[in-house]
Design a protein around this motif. Structure first.
Motif: not given
Length: 146
Positions: A86, A90-91
């Motif tokens: 997760k 997102s990075h």
């Protein structure tokens, strides 16, 4: 999203729920080889892309003033593990994608599958011990006596 096909396909596979994946694992892909070697517990992937990605994120952002890292047997930013799917989703970073694209291209190959001693698969892949399917760290710990 970067244009590196192999790493994008790997993340697409990894983000697919396990029950919906056509291919569950490298061990499953080479099931005949895995059986000859003693079964799922006797073979393992050599390199885990998520763990290598976490190392890349740590290297790129460790000097940012608003990031406080803590490295023990895991790389963390506060209570956040950098190797979590997760968090990495997102990075995502184009530079890290570029570095890991060649590994993603051969992830599902014989070259990323190794024979392990009984119980070695579980130990080598143990996030609790910080190895995360990285033979460079795991085997060094064996050589130096943990």
């Amino acid at each position: 999203m970067c244009s590196y096909k192999e790493i994008n396909e790997w993340f697409k596979w990894k983000n697919t729920p396990v029950k919906d994946r056509k291919l569950q694992s490298v061990e499953e892909k080479f099931n005949d080889y895995t059986k000859i070697c003693g079964g799922d517990n006797e073979t393992d992937v050599l390199y885990n892309i998520l763990y290598l990605y976490a190392i890349g994120l740590y290297i790129k952002t460790r000097s940012e003033p608003n990031m406080e890292y803590f490295v023990s047997n895991r790389i963390q930013s506060g209570r956040q593990y950098l190797h979590s799917l997760k968090y990495i989703n997102s990075h995502r970073d184009p530079d890290i994608d570029k570095c890991l694209n060649p590994l993603a291209a051969v992830y599902f190959s014989y070259g990323n599958l190794t024979v392990m001693w009984p119980g070695g698969n579980t130990l080598k892949g143990s996030g609790n011990n910080g190895y995360y399917d990285n033979p460079d760290i795991f085997l060094e710990s064996i050589r130096s006596g943990f």
